[in-house]
Each structure stands twice: as structure tokens, then as C-alpha cells.
Write a protein that holds these residues in place. Structure first.
Motif, mmCIF file in Angstrom:
data_model
loop_
_atom_site.group_PDB
_atom_site.id
_atom_site.type_symbol
_atom_site.label_atom_id
_atom_site.label_comp_id
_atom_site.label_asym_id
_atom_site.label_seq_id
_atom_site.Cartn_x
_atom_site.Cartn_y
_atom_site.Cartn_z
ATOM 1 N N LEU A 229 -1.360 -32.495 -37.575
ATOM 2 C CA LEU A 229 -0.363 -31.989 -38.510
ATOM 3 C C LEU A 229 -0.922 -30.818 -39.318
ATOM 4 C CD1 LEU A 229 2.424 -32.199 -39.825
ATOM 5 C CD2 LEU A 229 1.475 -33.902 -41.396
ATOM 6 N N ALA A 230 -2.185 -30.930 -39.724
ATOM 7 C CA ALA A 230 -2.798 -29.843 -40.485
ATOM 8 C C ALA A 230 -2.850 -28.554 -39.662
ATOM 9 C CB ALA A 230 -4.208 -30.244 -40.923
ATOM 10 N N SER A 231 -3.124 -28.683 -38.368
ATOM 11 C CA SER A 231 -3.189 -27.490 -37.513
ATOM 12 C C SER A 231 -1.807 -26.865 -37.328
ATOM 13 C CB SER A 231 -3.795 -27.847 -36.150
ATOM 14 O OG SER A 231 -2.919 -28.672 -35.393
ATOM 15 N N ILE A 232 -0.771 -27.707 -37.247
ATOM 16 C CA ILE A 232 0.594 -27.187 -37.098
ATOM 17 C C ILE A 232 1.033 -26.508 -38.392
ATOM 18 C CG2 ILE A 232 2.986 -27.772 -36.568
ATOM 19 C CD1 ILE A 232 0.969 -28.054 -34.241
ATOM 20 N N ILE A 233 0.666 -27.087 -39.530
ATOM 21 C CA ILE A 233 0.998 -26.459 -40.810
ATOM 22 C C ILE A 233 0.302 -25.108 -40.925
ATOM 23 C CG2 ILE A 233 0.714 -26.662 -43.314
ATOM 24 C CD1 ILE A 233 1.148 -29.651 -43.040
ATOM 25 N N ASP A 234 -0.947 -25.018 -40.477
ATOM 26 C CA ASP A 234 -1.665 -23.741 -40.509
ATOM 27 C C ASP A 234 -0.928 -22.690 -39.682
ATOM 28 O OD1 ASP A 234 -3.645 -24.705 -42.156
ATOM 29 O OD2 ASP A 234 -5.053 -25.152 -40.531
ATOM 30 N N ARG A 235 -0.438 -23.079 -38.535
ATOM 31 C CA ARG A 235 0.305 -22.128 -37.701
ATOM 32 C C ARG A 235 1.608 -21.732 -38.387
ATOM 33 N NH1 ARG A 235 -2.818 -24.415 -33.627
ATOM 34 N NH2 ARG A 235 -3.297 -22.967 -31.917
ATOM 35 N N TYR A 236 2.266 -22.700 -39.016
ATOM 36 C CA TYR A 236 3.497 -22.382 -39.746
ATOM 37 C C TYR A 236 3.209 -21.373 -40.863
ATOM 38 C CZ TYR A 236 7.592 -23.065 -42.759
ATOM 39 O OH TYR A 236 8.702 -22.860 -43.550
ATOM 40 N N ARG A 237 2.101 -21.581 -41.584
ATOM 41 C CA ARG A 237 1.739 -20.683 -42.685
ATOM 42 C C ARG A 237 1.337 -19.300 -42.189
ATOM 43 N NH1 ARG A 237 4.341 -23.053 -46.606
ATOM 44 N NH2 ARG A 237 3.603 -25.162 -47.082
ATOM 45 N N SER A 238 0.973 -19.189 -40.920
ATOM 46 C CA SER A 238 0.563 -17.896 -40.379
ATOM 47 C C SER A 238 1.748 -16.971 -40.114
ATOM 48 C CB SER A 238 -0.228 -18.090 -39.078
ATOM 49 O OG SER A 238 0.635 -18.517 -38.015
ATOM 50 N N ILE A 239 2.963 -17.504 -40.107
ATOM 51 C CA ILE A 239 4.144 -16.679 -39.884
ATOM 52 C C ILE A 239 4.334 -15.747 -41.075
ATOM 53 C CG2 ILE A 239 6.631 -16.681 -39.452
ATOM 54 C CD1 ILE A 239 6.339 -19.518 -38.353
ATOM 55 N N GLU A 240 4.607 -14.506 -40.810
ATOM 56 C CA GLU A 240 4.816 -13.536 -41.882
ATOM 57 C C GLU A 240 5.974 -13.979 -42.776
ATOM 58 O OE1 GLU A 240 5.859 -8.767 -42.463
ATOM 59 O OE2 GLU A 240 5.687 -9.650 -40.461
ATOM 60 N N THR A 241 5.803 -13.854 -44.085
ATOM 61 C CA THR A 241 6.825 -14.298 -45.033
ATOM 62 C C THR A 241 7.540 -13.112 -45.659
ATOM 63 O OG1 THR A 241 5.239 -14.368 -46.862
ATOM 64 C CG2 THR A 241 5.535 -16.394 -45.585
ATOM 65 N N ILE A 242 8.773 -13.364 -46.058
ATOM 66 C CA ILE A 242 9.535 -12.385 -46.838
ATOM 67 C C ILE A 242 9.832 -12.994 -48.201
ATOM 68 C CG2 ILE A 242 10.607 -11.206 -44.879
ATOM 69 C CD1 ILE A 242 13.081 -12.938 -45.333
ATOM 70 N N SER A 243 9.812 -12.170 -49.230
ATOM 71 C CA SER A 243 10.069 -12.634 -50.592
ATOM 72 C C SER A 243 11.510 -12.317 -50.963
ATOM 73 C CB SER A 243 9.112 -11.956 -51.578
ATOM 74 O OG SER A 243 7.776 -12.281 -51.287
ATOM 75 N N LEU A 244 12.241 -13.339 -51.346
ATOM 76 C CA LEU A 244 13.633 -13.145 -51.717
ATOM 77 C C LEU A 244 13.794 -12.858 -53.205
ATOM 78 C CD1 LEU A 244 15.364 -15.973 -49.635
ATOM 79 C CD2 LEU A 244 15.356 -13.530 -49.167
ATOM 80 N N PHE A 245 13.185 -13.695 -54.045
ATOM 81 C CA PHE A 245 13.418 -13.601 -55.480
ATOM 82 C C PHE A 245 12.192 -13.099 -56.265
ATOM 83 C CE2 PHE A 245 16.255 -17.026 -53.986
ATOM 84 C CZ PHE A 245 17.478 -16.524 -54.411
ATOM 85 N N ASP A 246 11.132 -12.727 -55.577
ATOM 86 C CA ASP A 246 9.925 -12.366 -56.300
ATOM 87 C C ASP A 246 9.971 -10.955 -56.876
ATOM 88 O OD1 ASP A 246 8.913 -14.818 -55.853
ATOM 89 O OD2 ASP A 246 7.529 -14.247 -54.275
ATOM 90 N N SER A 247 10.688 -10.039 -56.230
ATOM 91 C CA SER A 247 10.748 -8.671 -56.745
ATOM 92 C C SER A 247 11.639 -8.624 -57.988
ATOM 93 C CB SER A 247 11.303 -7.734 -55.671
ATOM 94 O OG SER A 247 12.599 -8.136 -55.281
ATOM 95 N N PRO A 248 11.335 -7.755 -58.950
ATOM 96 C CA PRO A 248 12.104 -7.706 -60.198
ATOM 97 C C PRO A 248 13.600 -7.473 -59.995
ATOM 98 C CG PRO A 248 10.071 -6.444 -60.400
ATOM 99 C CD PRO A 248 10.190 -6.824 -58.962
ATOM 100 N N ASP A 249 13.953 -6.657 -58.993
ATOM 101 C CA ASP A 249 15.374 -6.374 -58.782
ATOM 102 C C ASP A 249 15.988 -7.235 -57.674
ATOM 103 O OD1 ASP A 249 14.012 -5.304 -56.677
ATOM 104 O OD2 ASP A 249 14.969 -3.333 -56.743
ATOM 105 N N ALA A 250 15.169 -8.116 -57.056
ATOM 106 C CA ALA A 250 15.650 -9.004 -55.989
ATOM 107 C C ALA A 250 16.462 -8.220 -54.961
ATOM 108 C CB ALA A 250 16.482 -10.141 -56.576
#
Length: 537
Positions: A469-490
Motif C-alpha cells: 500500500l505504501a508503494s502504491i501511495i508513493d506512485r499516486y503522490r508522484s502524479i503531477e498535481t494542480i492547485s485549485l484554491f491555492d493561488s490568491p485569485d483562484a
């Protein structure tokens, strides 16, 4: 690697509160092959008997058996009607549909969507990165099986996250009491409907990424190819068997788009079985495929673009992941949206530098709470609750109190002691998470959430479940992420909302059809014959 359910798949267990219901076959009959009319009687020992009305011959009835095929991996119980629906969503059904399509004059167009957790599970099973697995999956569906389009579920998930955050903030602003409970996990939804209908008013009616993706994908492909939605067959690759039932759920607003948004749901286990049973496909993905020999464009963006509908709004939104939990990050995104909401409501007061997000653990690793603090004061909270054992604890705390107090003095004294203890605990509420007091609860039926869904691929014999499970989570975390609400103007949020508004207008459907689901209270059986013939766990 088999799609057949095994005891190992049942990584959490809950005893249903009602008898399991399953059709009972009448195997008796007369010597000439005609069935006799029979009735059920109870003998002096309390055992059920089948008595023939023709000659009075009696025979004992065998106890009804509930096999694993009658159950879903992470649902409390399954009815016979649900089992039929599950059978309609199998790799054999997909194979049959593909074969029929070769012989019919009216050709169907096949499209697919793939969830983040499934990509990670398959990548772990074959020992490759998620990006490499994406290439293999696209080649499998498009080059080997003749699909026209393949997308990830990121656009549907982004819309689901945005709608969910807006929904909670709206309820919080209107002063709706009690926490809002997520409903993107169909195993949890089935459990609530069947056993605890009093929590339904707390449940969010925002659709899951699977269903939103299906609506978008079918509609866009139908317009692009100039065909009816009815001629599009959508296959969804999901980590959970219960997603099959979710896809079969009738739409409340089906008058707008009558055809289902998802025609077949396969789990990673079933996809592997499909590959193994078709040797021409299996040769594509051996354990050590030489990726350099596969025809491919220069970049992943080009690969994603080639197989997405031409009007898909953003290639990055097709396959990118999100921050937060490995179930989609719903709790995290609500708090991020709440911070932006507060900053927009009064910019002179809410300085972004004065916000802080802290995490508080619960009784176990599958329960934790995130608190949004402004100047050290809590302004919002969200919890993550995984696994039915923890879900049971939550729904018990949400159960409405009875109007009358028990007349049992011992029970009253015990209740008073518990109340005193809880009051003492509340004096230091930072010590332990309490999901029942949060604004929002992200709920998943499987322990560790969707990344550990019942349809995910099991670990090899020489690897422990924890390590796997830890190895699968690591692979999941390796996927590039996009930030929806983190930028000031969203900006990402506004772009997605703008595009979805255009989609709704162009296809003349309501926002309710795209984004809203519904819930039904499942009545407990009252027929005594059904209760007698059903087997209780």
C-alpha cells in the motif's frame, strides 16, 4: 491477479442490520418434471420444512447461503437486484459489447476514463511509473481495442471538488446545523441509505468524479463525432466494485440526457483479467515491456491531447492529481476554498499570512481532522473518516437523541458519566479529532480510502500488505498535481467554472444534471416469509 473476489478483498467488515435478501430457487418437482405446489411450515424443532400440497410429503429446507459473489468488497450488504447490476459491469460484458459491435451495422463508439488510484495500482503491479502506465493504457484501449478517446478523471474531479466546497460554504453561511457528509463513496452511500437514513439530511448531493466525467465525456464526443450519446459506450476504470452500482443509479434529471453516463465499470483487477484472457492484448503489457519500442509522440502532453476530445478544456486537467488525501482531497480543498472565501469577503481583515492549517489525529490513522486557524482561532474544520468501523462511530454520534429519557436509573447514571467525560475532553479539543463537530467529513468505506479500494490489485505473496500500500501511495503522490484554491485569485477555479457554464449552455442541460445526485431511504423488509428465508449474518 484475478478479478474474482476473495476473502482477502474484504479488508473491512460490517454486519448488516437487516436480513440479506437473495432469490430462493424452488428445486422440488414431481416425477414427471412438473413442479408441485408447496408451502413452508415449521416443525416442532423450529426447523423450516417444504410440504407438498399434492401428497403431503415433507422435506427439510437447506439454509440459504450468501456467497462472496453476492457481496461487494466494501458494502455492508447487497440485494439480488444489485447483484444483477454488478454482473452487467464486468470485463466479460465489455468483451461481449466489443464483439457485438463488430457484427452490427450500427457501430458504437468506445471511450474510457481512468481514475488516479487505478493508474497507481496498475503501475505498481507492473513495476513501472504512472506516466509509463498511462502510455500503456492508452495504447491498450486505442491501438489494441479500438477506443476513440481516453481521458483521466481530473476534470470531473476538479468540478466535484469545486461544487463540494461551494456547497459546504453555502450551508455554513446559512447556518445549517451538523457536519456535511461527503457522498462520493457509493459503499458509504449504500450503507447510509440501508441502515442509517437519519444521516441523509447531512449528506452532500454533489456527484462523484466518475459521474461528472461520464457526462462531460459522452456529450463532448457525441458532438465531435456527430452521433447520439446512445451510440457511445463509456468504460470507467475505478478502484472500487461499488462504483458499478453508482453508475447504474438512475439519473434524477434523466429527461435532459436519458442515456447513462457510464456504461461499464472495471476495476484494476478486472482489467488485468481482461488482459490475461486475451493473449493478443496481454502481449502488450508483460512485466518488463520495452517502452522505447512503443510508438509515441515526444511528450505526455501530446499523448494526452491525441486521445482526448478536441474540445476538452485543458490537457493538464485530464490526468493531473490534487493535493490532500489519496481519495481526492475533499476535506483539504474545502478548507482551502474557505480561506479564499474569507479573504474575498473582507480583504482588510483576513490577511493570508495569518492563516494556519493544522492536523489533529483521531483514535487511529484512518480518522483525522484538519483545522483552519486565523490568528490562532478556529474558523473552519474538516475531517477524514475511512473504514466502516470508524464510520459506525461517526453515525452513532450523529443519531438524533430520543425525546424521552430512559427510565433505567443505571443507564441514566452511565450516560451522565459519559457526558461528564466528554465535557472534560472538550476542554482540550486539540488532543483528538471529533468528526461529528466538523463542518465537513470526507468519508470513504475502505480503510486508507480509495487508494485501498476493493478492486485494487493485491500485493504479491512476498510483499506485505502495508509495504504494498505504501508503494502504491508513493506512485499516486508522484502524479503531477494542480492547485485549485491555492493561488490568491483562484484562476484555475474561475476557468473551470466558466468552461462548465459554457458546457451547460451549449448542451442545454441544467447544472443539476451535471453535478447533483440524490438519496433514497431503503425500507427494511417486513414480509415474514422473506425474513425467514433470508440469512442473517
Amino acid at each position: 491477479m484475478s478479478a474474482i473476489l476473495s476473502a482477502d478483498d474484504l479488508n473491512d467488515f460490517i454486519s448488516p442490520g437487516v436480513a440479506c435478501i437473495k432469490p430462493v430457487q424452488n428445486v422440488s418437482g414431481s416425477k414427471d418434471g412438473q413442479q408441485d405446489e408447496v408451502e413452508i411450515q415449521i416443525d416442532q424443532d423450529g426447523e423450516p420444512l417444504e410440504v407438498s400440497k399434492a401428497d403431503g410429503e415433507a422435506s427439510k429446507l437447506n439454509p440459504a447461503q450468501i456467497s462472496l459473489s453476492d457481496c461487494l468488497a466494501c458494502s455492508g450488504c447487497i440485494t439480488s437486484a444489485e447483484e444483477v447490476l454488478v454482473a452487467q459491469h464486468s470485463h466479460n460484458e465489455l468483451t461481449r459489447a466489443l464483439e457485438e459491435n463488430r457484427t452490427q451495422q450500427t457501430k458504437k463508439v468506445f471511450v474510457a476514463s481512468v481514475s488516479h488510484q487505478s493508474r497507481a495500482s496498475l503501475a505498481g503491479a507492473y513495476g513501472v511509473s504512472v506516466a509509463v502506465m498511462d502510455k500503456l493504457l492508452i495504447d491498450l484501449f486505442v491501438a489494441q481495442m479500438g477506443f476513440t478517446h481516453v481521458v483521466g478523471t481530473s476534470l470531473g474531479r476538479s468540478l466535484s471538488l469545486i461544487y463540494e466546497a461551494q456547497n459546504i460554504i453555502d450551508r455554513k453561511t446559512r447556518g445549517v446545523s451538523g457536519p456535511t457528509l461527503s457522498s462520493v463513496c457509493p459503499g458509504w452511500v449504500l450503507y447510509a441509505e440501508k441502515t442509517h437514513p437519519y444521516v441523509i439530511p447531512h449528506m452532500s448531493d454533489v456527484k462523484s468524479p466518475q459521474q461528472i466525467t461520464g457526462c462531460l465525456l459522452k456529450s463532448l464526443v457525441a458532438r465531435e463525432l456527430g452521433i447520439s450519446r446512445d451510440n457511445i459506450y463509456h468504460v470507467s476504470i475505478m478502484p472500487c466494485f461499488d462504483k458499478k452500482l453508482e453508475s447504474a443509479r438512475p439519473e434524477k434529471y434523466d429527461g435532459e440526457l436519458p442515456s447513462p453516463d457510464v456504461d461499464c465499470v472495471l476495476t484494476p483487477k478486472e482489467l488485468v483479467t481482461l488482459i490475461e484472457e486475451n493473449t493478443n492484448i496481454y502481449s502488450l503489457i508483460p512485466p518488463h515491456t520495452d517502452i522505447t519500442k512503443l510508438p509515441q509522440p515526444a511528450s505526455m502532453s501530446n499523448i494526452y491531447k491525441q486521445v482526448a476530445p478536441k474540445t476538452w478544456p485543458s490537457i493538464e486537467l485530464a490526468w493531473a492529481s490534487n493535493e490532500g488525501s489519496s481519495s481526492g482531497g475533499y476535506a483539504y480543498h474545502y478548507l482551502a476554498a474557505l480561506q479564499l472565501h474569507l479573504m474575498a469577503s473582507d480583504p482588510s481583515v483576513y490577511n493570508p499570512q495569518e492563516f494556519e492549517l493544522v492536523t489533529v489525529g483521531g483514535r487511529n490513522s484512518d480518522v483525522y481532522e484538519m483545522r483552519l486557524l486565523f490568528r490562532k482561532e478556529k474558523v473552519g474544520s474538516a475531517a477524514v473518516v475511512n473504514g466502516f468501523k470508524n464510520i459506525q462511530n461517526l453515525v452513532r454520534r450523529l443519531k438524533p437523541s430520543k425525546s424521552t429519557v430512559s427510565s433505567n436509573p443505571l443507564a441514566n447514571r452511565r450516560r451522565a458519566r459519559l457526558a461528564k467525560a466528554n465535557k472534560s475532553d472538550d476542554s482540550s479539543d486539540t488532543d483528538q479529532a471529533d468528526p461529528s463537530k466538523c463542518d465537513y467529513v470526507e468519508i470513504m468505506a475502505c480503510p486508507n480510502g480509495c487508494i485501498n479500494g476493493g478492486g485494487q490489485i493485491s500485493p504479491p505473496g512476498d510483499v506485505s500488505a502495508k509495504e504494498w500500500l505504501a508503494s502504491i501511495i508513493d506512485r499516486y503522490r508522484s502524479i503531477e498535481t494542480i492547485s485549485l484554491f491555492d493561488s490568491p485569485d483562484a484562476r484555475a477555479v474561475s476557468d473551470i467554472i466558466h468552461w462548465s457554464s459554457q458546457f451547460i449552455d451549449e448542451f442545454n442541460i441544467s447544472e443539476m444534471r451535471l453535478s447533483k445526485t440524490y438519496f433514497n431511504t431503503v425500507e427494511k423488509p417486513t414480509d415474514q416469509a422473506a425474513l425467514l428465508l433470508g440469512t442473517k449474518w
